[in-house]
Enzyme design. Structure first.
Site, PDB file in Angstrom:
ATOM      1  N   GLU A  43      -4.603  -7.439  10.435  1.00 48.10           N
ATOM      2  CA  GLU A  43      -5.699  -7.128   9.506  1.00 48.10           C
ATOM      3  C   GLU A  43      -6.765  -8.182   9.794  1.00 48.10           C
ATOM      4  OE1 GLU A  43      -4.589  -7.290   5.276  1.00 48.10           O
ATOM      5  OE2 GLU A  43      -6.588  -8.104   4.860  1.00 48.10           O
ATOM      6  N   ARG A  47     -14.346 -11.809   6.613  1.00 46.91           N
ATOM      7  CA  ARG A  47     -14.720 -13.070   5.962  1.00 46.91           C
ATOM      8  C   ARG A  47     -15.598 -13.880   6.903  1.00 46.91           C
ATOM      9  NH1 ARG A  47      -8.723 -14.399   3.371  1.00 46.91           N
ATOM     10  NH2 ARG A  47      -8.450 -12.218   2.771  1.00 46.91           N
ATOM     11  N   LYS A 131      -1.996  -2.880  -2.009  1.00 46.44           N
ATOM     12  CA  LYS A 131      -1.773  -4.275  -1.632  1.00 46.44           C
ATOM     13  C   LYS A 131      -1.529  -5.064  -2.918  1.00 46.44           C
ATOM     14  CE  LYS A 131      -4.566  -8.063   0.288  1.00 46.44           C
ATOM     15  NZ  LYS A 131      -4.977  -8.608   1.590  1.00 46.44           N
TER      16      LYS A 131
HETATM   17  C1  3PG Z   1      -5.130 -11.963   2.038  1.00 48.44           C
HETATM   18  O1  3PG Z   1      -6.274 -11.615   1.936  1.00 48.44           O
HETATM   19  O2  3PG Z   1      -4.233 -11.131   2.140  1.00 48.44           O
HETATM   20  C2  3PG Z   1      -4.788 -13.390   1.923  1.00 48.44           C
HETATM   21  O3  3PG Z   1      -5.845 -14.216   2.194  1.00 48.44           O
HETATM   22  C3  3PG Z   1      -3.601 -13.791   2.718  1.00 48.44           C
HETATM   23  O4  3PG Z   1      -3.015 -14.749   1.956  1.00 48.44           O
HETATM   24  P1  3PG Z   1      -2.431 -16.099   2.580  1.00 48.44           P
HETATM   25  O5  3PG Z   1      -3.585 -16.759   3.277  1.00 48.44           O
HETATM   26  O6  3PG Z   1      -1.929 -16.885   1.398  1.00 48.44           O
HETATM   27  O7  3PG Z   1      -1.352 -15.714   3.525  1.00 48.44           O
END
Ligand code: 3PG
Length: 320
Positions: A43, A47, A131
Protein backbone atom coordinates in the site's frame (compact mmCIF):
# COMPACT_ATOMS: atom_id res chain seq x y z
CA UNK A 1 -7.86 -8.87 -10.92
CA UNK A 2 -11.40 -8.97 -9.57
CA UNK A 3 -12.24 -7.64 -6.12
CA UNK A 4 -12.56 -11.22 -4.86
CA UNK A 5 -9.15 -12.15 -6.25
CA UNK A 6 -7.58 -9.11 -4.62
CA UNK A 7 -9.12 -9.84 -1.23
CA UNK A 8 -8.11 -13.51 -1.50
CA UNK A 9 -4.57 -12.38 -2.27
CA UNK A 10 -4.60 -10.08 0.80
CA UNK A 11 -5.63 -13.05 2.90
CA UNK A 12 -3.13 -15.49 1.44
CA UNK A 13 -0.16 -13.13 1.51
CA UNK A 14 -1.43 -12.02 4.90
CA UNK A 15 0.70 -8.89 5.16
CA UNK A 16 0.33 -5.50 3.52
CA UNK A 17 3.40 -3.26 3.88
CA UNK A 18 2.34 0.36 4.35
CA UNK A 19 4.87 2.43 2.41
CA UNK A 20 5.74 6.11 2.75
CA UNK A 21 8.21 6.88 0.00
CA UNK A 22 10.08 10.16 -0.50
CA UNK A 23 11.93 9.28 -3.70
CA UNK A 24 10.08 7.49 -6.51
CA UNK A 25 13.43 6.21 -7.84
CA UNK A 26 13.54 3.89 -4.83
CA UNK A 27 10.15 2.35 -5.56
CA UNK A 28 11.26 -0.44 -7.92
CA UNK A 29 14.13 -1.76 -5.75
CA UNK A 30 11.76 -1.56 -2.79
CA UNK A 31 9.15 -3.60 -4.67
CA UNK A 32 11.83 -6.17 -5.54
CA UNK A 33 12.84 -6.40 -1.87
CA UNK A 34 9.22 -7.08 -0.91
CA UNK A 35 8.75 -9.68 -3.64
CA UNK A 36 12.03 -11.37 -2.64
CA UNK A 37 10.71 -11.48 0.93
CA UNK A 38 7.54 -13.25 -0.22
CA UNK A 39 5.25 -10.22 0.00
CA UNK A 40 4.23 -9.23 -3.54
CA UNK A 41 1.95 -6.53 -2.18
CA UNK A 42 2.15 -2.93 -0.99
CA UNK A 43 0.00 0.00 0.00
CA UNK A 44 1.85 3.10 -1.21
CA UNK A 45 0.51 6.02 0.77
CA UNK A 46 -0.26 9.48 -0.56
CA UNK A 47 1.66 11.01 2.30
CA UNK A 48 4.41 12.14 -0.02
CA UNK A 49 4.52 13.73 -3.46
CA UNK A 50 6.41 10.70 -4.76
CA UNK A 51 3.47 8.30 -4.24
CA UNK A 52 1.89 8.67 -7.68
CA UNK A 53 5.17 8.22 -9.55
CA UNK A 54 6.14 5.32 -7.26
CA UNK A 55 2.89 3.48 -8.06
CA UNK A 56 3.48 4.06 -11.79
CA UNK A 57 7.02 2.73 -11.67
CA UNK A 58 6.17 -0.36 -9.63
CA UNK A 59 3.15 -1.35 -11.72
CA UNK A 60 5.26 -1.00 -14.85
CA UNK A 61 8.17 -3.05 -13.46
CA UNK A 62 6.01 -5.67 -11.70
CA UNK A 63 2.54 -5.78 -13.28
CA UNK A 64 1.68 -8.88 -11.24
CA UNK A 65 2.39 -7.20 -7.90
CA UNK A 66 -0.63 -6.21 -5.84
CA UNK A 67 0.01 -2.49 -5.51
CA UNK A 68 -2.56 -0.10 -4.15
CA UNK A 69 -2.72 3.41 -2.82
CA UNK A 70 -3.13 4.39 0.83
CA UNK A 71 -4.07 7.59 2.64
CA UNK A 72 -6.48 8.40 -0.17
CA UNK A 73 -8.55 11.15 1.39
CA UNK A 74 -10.77 12.24 -1.50
CA UNK A 75 -12.09 11.04 -4.89
CA UNK A 76 -9.58 13.19 -6.80
CA UNK A 77 -6.69 11.35 -5.18
CA UNK A 78 -8.40 8.00 -5.81
CA UNK A 79 -8.69 8.88 -9.49
CA UNK A 80 -5.03 9.88 -9.62
CA UNK A 81 -3.96 6.67 -7.88
CA UNK A 82 -5.99 4.43 -10.17
CA UNK A 83 -4.69 6.26 -13.26
CA UNK A 84 -1.17 5.56 -11.97
CA UNK A 85 -1.99 1.85 -11.73
CA UNK A 86 -3.23 1.33 -8.15
CA UNK A 87 -5.25 -1.89 -7.98
CA UNK A 88 -6.99 -0.96 -4.72
CA UNK A 89 -7.65 2.10 -2.59
CA UNK A 90 -7.16 2.36 1.17
CA UNK A 91 -7.81 5.25 3.52
CA UNK A 92 -7.22 5.86 7.20
CA UNK A 93 -10.77 7.09 7.73
CA UNK A 94 -14.18 6.72 6.13
CA UNK A 95 -14.78 9.21 3.35
CA UNK A 96 -18.15 8.57 1.76
CA UNK A 97 -17.32 10.36 -1.52
CA UNK A 98 -14.11 8.40 -1.99
CA UNK A 99 -15.92 5.12 -1.33
CA UNK A 100 -18.68 6.08 -3.78
CA UNK A 101 -16.15 6.99 -6.47
CA UNK A 102 -14.38 3.64 -6.05
CA UNK A 103 -17.61 1.65 -6.07
CA UNK A 104 -18.86 3.38 -9.20
CA UNK A 105 -15.53 2.68 -10.93
CA UNK A 106 -15.38 -0.91 -9.73
CA UNK A 107 -12.17 -0.33 -7.73
CA UNK A 108 -11.75 -2.36 -4.51
CA UNK A 109 -11.80 0.11 -1.63
CA UNK A 110 -10.91 -0.44 2.01
CA UNK A 111 -11.80 2.59 4.14
CA UNK A 112 -10.63 2.88 7.72
CA UNK A 113 -12.99 2.33 10.66
CA UNK A 114 -12.62 1.97 14.40
CA UNK A 115 -16.21 2.13 15.70
CA UNK A 116 -19.40 0.09 15.23
CA UNK A 117 -21.14 3.06 13.57
CA UNK A 118 -18.45 3.31 10.91
CA UNK A 119 -18.66 -0.43 10.31
CA UNK A 120 -22.42 -0.07 9.81
CA UNK A 121 -21.81 2.76 7.35
CA UNK A 122 -19.46 0.44 5.45
CA UNK A 123 -22.03 -2.36 5.44
CA UNK A 124 -24.74 0.03 4.24
CA UNK A 125 -22.53 0.79 1.24
CA UNK A 126 -21.95 -2.89 0.53
CA UNK A 127 -18.45 -3.20 2.02
CA UNK A 128 -17.53 -6.22 4.08
CA UNK A 129 -13.76 -5.68 4.11
CA UNK A 130 -12.69 -2.66 6.14
CA UNK A 131 -9.45 -1.32 7.52
CA UNK A 132 -9.26 -1.30 11.32
CA UNK A 133 -7.17 1.78 12.07
CA UNK A 134 -5.45 2.73 14.33
CA UNK A 135 -5.62 -0.86 15.53
CA UNK A 136 -3.55 -0.87 18.71
CA UNK A 137 -4.73 2.54 19.92
CA UNK A 138 -8.38 1.59 19.27
CA UNK A 139 -8.38 -1.53 21.41
CA UNK A 140 -6.47 -3.99 19.23
CA UNK A 141 -7.39 -7.63 19.23
CA UNK A 142 -9.88 -7.17 22.10
CA UNK A 143 -11.87 -4.71 19.99
CA UNK A 144 -11.76 -7.00 16.93
CA UNK A 145 -13.19 -9.84 19.02
CA UNK A 146 -16.02 -7.55 20.08
CA UNK A 147 -16.69 -6.63 16.44
CA UNK A 148 -16.92 -10.34 15.52
CA UNK A 149 -20.22 -10.71 17.45
CA UNK A 150 -22.47 -8.14 15.75
CA UNK A 151 -20.47 -7.97 12.52
CA UNK A 152 -19.63 -11.61 11.82
CA UNK A 153 -19.62 -10.97 8.05
CA UNK A 154 -16.91 -8.29 8.20
CA UNK A 155 -13.19 -8.94 7.77
CA UNK A 156 -10.54 -6.41 8.67
CA UNK A 157 -7.22 -5.23 7.36
CA UNK A 158 -5.64 -4.16 10.62
CA UNK A 159 -2.96 -1.47 10.83
CA UNK A 160 -1.53 0.98 13.29
CA UNK A 161 0.95 -0.11 15.93
CA UNK A 162 1.38 -3.67 14.68
CA UNK A 163 4.87 -5.12 14.40
CA UNK A 164 6.76 -8.41 14.62
CA UNK A 165 6.09 -8.65 18.39
CA UNK A 166 2.28 -8.43 18.37
CA UNK A 167 1.64 -9.76 14.87
CA UNK A 168 0.81 -13.26 16.16
CA UNK A 169 -2.11 -11.97 18.24
CA UNK A 170 -3.73 -10.50 15.13
CA UNK A 171 -2.87 -13.54 13.00
CA UNK A 172 -4.84 -15.75 15.42
CA UNK A 173 -7.92 -13.52 15.32
CA UNK A 174 -10.58 -14.94 13.03
CA UNK A 175 -11.93 -11.69 11.54
CA UNK A 176 -8.50 -10.43 10.46
CA UNK A 177 -8.12 -10.70 6.69
CA UNK A 178 -4.59 -9.29 6.56
CA UNK A 179 -2.19 -7.33 8.70
CA UNK A 180 -0.74 -4.04 7.51
CA UNK A 181 2.09 -2.01 8.85
CA UNK A 182 5.16 0.02 8.18
CA UNK A 183 7.62 -1.84 10.38
CA UNK A 184 9.20 -3.80 7.53
CA UNK A 185 9.37 -0.76 5.22
CA UNK A 186 9.93 2.22 7.49
CA UNK A 187 11.28 5.46 5.99
CA UNK A 188 14.82 4.88 7.32
CA UNK A 189 15.06 1.47 5.66
CA UNK A 190 13.86 2.89 2.35
CA UNK A 191 15.92 6.10 2.44
CA UNK A 192 19.07 4.14 3.29
CA UNK A 193 18.28 1.51 0.64
CA UNK A 194 18.40 -1.36 3.11
CA UNK A 195 16.82 -3.75 0.60
CA UNK A 196 18.28 -6.94 2.11
CA UNK A 197 17.08 -5.90 5.53
CA UNK A 198 13.58 -5.25 4.18
CA UNK A 199 13.56 -8.68 2.52
CA UNK A 200 14.70 -10.31 5.78
CA UNK A 201 12.02 -8.45 7.79
CA UNK A 202 9.37 -9.61 5.32
CA UNK A 203 10.53 -13.23 5.49
CA UNK A 204 10.56 -13.09 9.25
CA UNK A 205 7.07 -11.59 9.41
CA UNK A 206 5.66 -14.06 6.91
CA UNK A 207 6.99 -17.04 8.84
CA UNK A 208 5.76 -15.66 12.16
CA UNK A 209 2.33 -15.03 10.64
CA UNK A 210 1.86 -18.77 10.11
CA UNK A 211 2.31 -19.69 13.77
CA UNK A 212 3.72 -23.13 12.95
CA UNK A 213 4.05 -25.42 15.95
CA UNK A 214 4.63 -29.16 16.13
CA UNK A 215 1.69 -30.69 18.00
CA UNK A 216 2.30 -34.40 17.70
CA UNK A 217 4.45 -37.06 16.08
CA UNK A 218 2.67 -40.06 14.57
CA UNK A 219 4.69 -43.28 14.44
CA UNK A 220 3.71 -46.00 11.98
CA UNK A 221 3.55 -49.47 13.56
CA UNK A 222 2.82 -52.73 11.80
CA UNK A 223 -0.35 -53.63 13.71
CA UNK A 224 -2.37 -53.13 16.88
CA UNK A 225 -0.09 -55.41 18.94
CA UNK A 226 3.00 -53.47 17.90
CA UNK A 227 1.26 -50.19 18.82
CA UNK A 228 0.26 -51.60 22.23
CA UNK A 229 3.83 -52.80 22.79
CA UNK A 230 5.24 -49.37 21.98
CA UNK A 231 2.64 -47.79 24.28
CA UNK A 232 3.88 -49.94 27.20
CA UNK A 233 7.43 -48.72 26.54
CA UNK A 234 6.48 -45.02 26.32
CA UNK A 235 4.36 -45.42 29.48
CA UNK A 236 7.60 -46.14 31.39
CA UNK A 237 8.42 -42.42 30.85
CA UNK A 238 5.21 -41.50 32.63
CA UNK A 239 3.16 -40.81 29.52
CA UNK A 240 -0.57 -41.49 29.74
CA UNK A 241 -2.06 -44.07 27.33
CA UNK A 242 -5.15 -42.84 25.44
CA UNK A 243 -6.47 -45.68 23.32
CA UNK A 244 -8.39 -44.67 20.17
CA UNK A 245 -9.82 -46.47 17.15
CA UNK A 246 -6.94 -46.20 14.74
CA UNK A 247 -4.14 -45.14 17.07
CA UNK A 248 -2.96 -44.82 20.65
CA UNK A 249 -2.02 -41.36 21.89
CA UNK A 250 0.74 -41.07 24.51
CA UNK A 251 -0.21 -37.86 26.27
CA UNK A 252 -0.97 -35.59 23.32
CA UNK A 253 2.44 -35.56 21.68
CA UNK A 254 2.94 -39.10 20.36
CA UNK A 255 0.46 -41.02 18.23
CA UNK A 256 1.13 -44.73 17.76
CA UNK A 257 -0.58 -45.88 14.55
CA UNK A 258 -2.29 -49.29 14.71
CA UNK A 259 -1.47 -49.82 11.04
CA UNK A 260 0.95 -47.87 8.82
CA UNK A 261 -0.51 -44.52 7.84
CA UNK A 262 0.93 -41.91 5.49
CA UNK A 263 4.69 -41.34 5.57
CA UNK A 264 7.52 -43.86 5.47
CA UNK A 265 7.98 -43.66 9.24
CA UNK A 266 4.83 -41.82 10.23
CA UNK A 267 3.62 -38.24 10.31
CA UNK A 268 4.15 -34.89 11.96
CA UNK A 269 1.12 -32.79 12.88
CA UNK A 270 1.93 -29.11 12.56
CA UNK A 271 -0.46 -26.47 13.83
CA UNK A 272 -0.84 -23.14 12.04
CA UNK A 273 -3.03 -20.05 12.31
CA UNK A 274 -4.75 -20.46 8.94
CA UNK A 275 -4.34 -23.50 6.72
CA UNK A 276 -5.17 -21.79 3.39
CA UNK A 277 -2.56 -19.12 4.13
CA UNK A 278 -0.01 -21.72 5.26
CA UNK A 279 -0.51 -23.65 2.00
CA UNK A 280 0.19 -20.45 0.03
CA UNK A 281 3.32 -19.88 2.13
CA UNK A 282 4.53 -23.48 1.84
CA UNK A 283 4.05 -23.50 -1.94
CA UNK A 284 6.99 -21.07 -2.17
CA UNK A 285 9.04 -23.58 -0.14
CA UNK A 286 8.31 -26.44 -2.51
CA UNK A 287 5.38 -28.15 -0.76
CA UNK A 288 2.06 -29.15 -2.31
CA UNK A 289 -1.22 -30.32 -0.81
CA UNK A 290 -2.39 -33.93 -0.93
CA UNK A 291 -5.92 -33.08 -2.11
CA UNK A 292 -7.35 -36.46 -1.11
CA UNK A 293 -6.64 -35.73 2.55
CA UNK A 294 -8.32 -32.29 2.73
CA UNK A 295 -11.04 -32.04 5.38
CA UNK A 296 -13.17 -28.90 5.66
CA UNK A 297 -15.30 -27.30 8.37
CA UNK A 298 -18.92 -26.15 7.95
CA UNK A 299 -17.75 -22.85 6.42
CA UNK A 300 -15.64 -24.67 3.82
CA UNK A 301 -12.33 -23.71 5.44
CA UNK A 302 -9.68 -26.44 5.50
CA UNK A 303 -9.28 -27.91 8.99
CA UNK A 304 -6.75 -30.59 8.17
CA UNK A 305 -4.70 -31.66 5.14
CA UNK A 306 -1.52 -33.58 4.40
CA UNK A 307 1.31 -32.32 2.22
CA UNK A 308 2.55 -34.55 -0.60
CA UNK A 309 6.22 -34.15 0.33
CA UNK A 310 7.72 -36.04 3.28
CA UNK A 311 10.24 -34.54 5.70
CA UNK A 312 12.84 -36.97 7.00
CA UNK A 313 10.59 -39.92 6.21
CA UNK A 314 7.55 -38.32 7.84
CA UNK A 315 4.40 -37.10 6.13
CA UNK A 316 3.29 -33.70 7.40
CA UNK A 317 -0.28 -32.70 8.11
CA UNK A 318 -1.42 -29.21 8.89
CA UNK A 319 -4.03 -28.60 11.52
CA UNK A 320 -5.62 -25.42 12.87
C1 3PG B 1 -1.43 3.03 8.26
O1 3PG B 1 -1.80 4.00 7.65
O2 3PG B 1 -1.94 1.94 8.06
C2 3PG B 1 -0.44 3.19 9.34
O3 3PG B 1 0.31 4.32 9.22
C3 3PG B 1 0.44 2.00 9.52
O4 3PG B 1 0.65 1.97 10.86
P1 3PG B 1 2.09 1.68 11.49
O5 3PG B 1 3.01 2.73 10.93
O6 3PG B 1 1.90 1.79 12.97
O7 3PG B 1 2.49 0.31 11.05
Amino acid sequence: MTKEEIFTAFHDIGLVPVVKIDDAEKAVPLAKALIDGGIPCAEITFRTDAAEEAIKKVTKAYPEMLVGAGTVINPKLAEKAVAAGAKFIVSAGFNRETVEWCLSHNIPVVPGVCTPSEIELGLSMGLDVLKFFPAEASGGVGMLKNFAGPFAQVKFMTTGGININNLQDYAKTSNVLAIGGSWMVNADLINNEKWDEITALCEDARLKLQGFKLVHVGINLADEAAAAGAAEEFAKFGMAINNGNSSIFMDKEIELMKKPGLGKNGHLAVRCNDIERAIYFLKDKGFTVNEETVKRDAKGKIKVCYLNEEVGGFAVHLVK
